[in-house]
Design an enzyme around this catalytic site. Sequence first.
Site, PDB file in Angstrom:
ATOM      1  N   HIS A  50       0.761  -1.063   0.205  1.00 44.12           N
ATOM      2  CA  HIS A  50      -0.140  -0.056   0.118  1.00 44.12           C
ATOM      3  C   HIS A  50       0.833   1.361   0.037  1.00 44.12           C
ATOM      4  O   HIS A  50       0.501   2.389  -0.371  1.00 44.12           O
ATOM      5  CB  HIS A  50      -0.853   0.186   1.005  1.00 44.12           C
ATOM      6  CG  HIS A  50      -1.949   1.292   1.172  1.00 44.12           C
ATOM      7  ND1 HIS A  50      -2.911   1.313   0.336  1.00 44.12           N
ATOM      8  CD2 HIS A  50      -1.911   2.128   1.973  1.00 44.12           C
ATOM      9  CE1 HIS A  50      -3.588   2.427   0.451  1.00 44.12           C
ATOM     10  NE2 HIS A  50      -3.067   2.641   1.710  1.00 44.12           N
ATOM     11  N   PHE A  51       2.033   1.166   0.801  1.00 43.20           N
ATOM     12  CA  PHE A  51       2.802   2.426   0.701  1.00 43.20           C
ATOM     13  C   PHE A  51       3.930   2.492  -0.200  1.00 43.20           C
ATOM     14  O   PHE A  51       5.142   2.622  -0.027  1.00 43.20           O
ATOM     15  CB  PHE A  51       3.439   2.509   2.257  1.00 43.20           C
ATOM     16  CG  PHE A  51       2.288   2.773   3.239  1.00 43.20           C
ATOM     17  CD1 PHE A  51       1.751   4.032   3.500  1.00 43.20           C
ATOM     18  CD2 PHE A  51       1.859   1.576   3.954  1.00 43.20           C
ATOM     19  CE1 PHE A  51       0.622   4.186   4.220  1.00 43.20           C
ATOM     20  CE2 PHE A  51       0.791   1.713   4.721  1.00 43.20           C
ATOM     21  CZ  PHE A  51       0.351   3.008   5.057  1.00 43.20           C
TER      22      PHE A  51
END
Length: 99
Positions: free
Chosen positions: A76-77
Site C-alpha cells: 500500500h505504501f
Amino acid sequence: MGNDHEHLRKRFQLQLFFDYQFNLDAYPSFQEYFRTHRPPTLITWGEHDEIFGADGARAFTRDLPDADLHLLDAGHFALETHGDEIAELIRDFLGRTLH
C-alpha cells in the site's frame, strides 16, 4: 511544534478517511470524464496493496485504455518504499506527455 504537526497530520488523515465514503458516489462522473476526454494518465500501484488491490489499478484501464500502468513489487505504501522508482516513472511520463 512537532506535537502540533503530528496532531494536524492525524486530523488530516482522519478527514481523508471520513471523506472517502463520498468518493463512491462520484465514480460514475469520474469514469465518464475519463472515457470522454482520455487524459494522459500514469498509474503507479503496489501490486501487493492489501487495502486497494491491483485489480483496482487495472480497472482504470477500462476507461483509460492508453493509461501508462505500472504495478510495482510493493504494498500500500509504494511511494514510501519505491519513491525513487516512482519519481523516475513520473519524469519519464511527463517527458513523453508534456509538449
